[in-house]
Design an enzyme around this catalytic site. Structure first.
Site, short mmCIF file in Angstrom:
data_model
loop_
_atom_site.label_atom_id
_atom_site.label_comp_id
_atom_site.label_asym_id
_atom_site.label_seq_id
_atom_site.Cartn_x
_atom_site.Cartn_y
_atom_site.Cartn_z
N SER A 122 -4.02 1.44 5.20
CA SER A 122 -3.64 0.94 6.13
C SER A 122 -3.46 2.20 6.57
O SER A 122 -3.54 3.37 6.51
CB SER A 122 -2.45 1.02 6.08
N TYR A 135 7.07 0.05 4.82
CA TYR A 135 5.27 -0.69 4.41
C TYR A 135 4.00 0.32 4.03
O TYR A 135 3.66 1.19 3.36
CB TYR A 135 5.04 -1.17 5.62
#
Length: 187
Positions: A122, A135
């Site tokens: 990501s 995350y």
């Protein structure tokens, strides 16, 4: 079963690739099979919760040319308050489950002398946002794992890369941001 994985499975099948798509739960299998039927393509859909050793073992029996590690979860919240069980859940799926998939499929690729391992991390693996640090830490861990794997498998014929998407309208970021509403009290 959704988002990037579903889109990639259908698009690759439309281009003529033989696609085996792993989905986490049974309803996703039914939905993806229906989407493939509607698209007029053939996709082999298997139940594959990457945190489940039995599911992984079954998947490792399939010979693959390209492994796309796309499974991931996002549990948001402030670092000083996010429950540790939420942190562990993020790491179990995003890091340990992904690493288990790499370890399960890399040997067959090395033995064959060819293959590709694509890991979806990501933009959060490169930049940390408030309330998303847990995350981000899982995606940063994947960046380090993939970097090491790239060096270690150099010369084996196995290619390694990451994909670092930003914000897309798949619902993933919205659902992840909502997770802290179950436990976070801003006061």
């Amino acid at each position: 079963g959704s988002g990037f994985g579903k889109g990639a499975a259908l698009a690759l099948a439309k281009k003529g690739h033989k696609v085996t798509a792993g989905v986490q739960i049974s309803p996703q299998k039914t939905e993806l099979q229906q989407a493939a039927k509607e698209a007029g393509v053939d996709v082999d859909v298997v139940i594959l919760d990457i945190t489940d050793p039995s599911d992984r073992h079954a998947a490792f029996q399939i010979e693959v040319d390209v492994l796309v590690n796309n499974a991931g979860i996002l549990e948001a919240g402030p670092v000083a308050e996010i429950p540790l069980e939420n942190v562990r859940r993020n790491f179990e799926t995003n890091v340990f489950g992904t690493l288990a998939m790499i370890q399960g499929f890399a040997p067959q690729m090395v033995k064959r002398g060819s293959g590709k391992i694509v890991t979806v991390t990501s933009i959060a693996g490169l930049v940390t946002m408030p309330f998303g640090a847990i995350y981000s830490s899982t995606k940063q861990a994947l960046e380090a794992i993939v970097e090491g794997l790239t060096i270690e498998l150099h010369g084996t014929g196995v290619e390694i890369c990451t994909v670092n998407p930003g914000f897309y309208n798949t619902g993933f970021n919205d659902r992840g941001a909502e997770t802290m509403s179950r436990w976070f009290n801003p006061e």
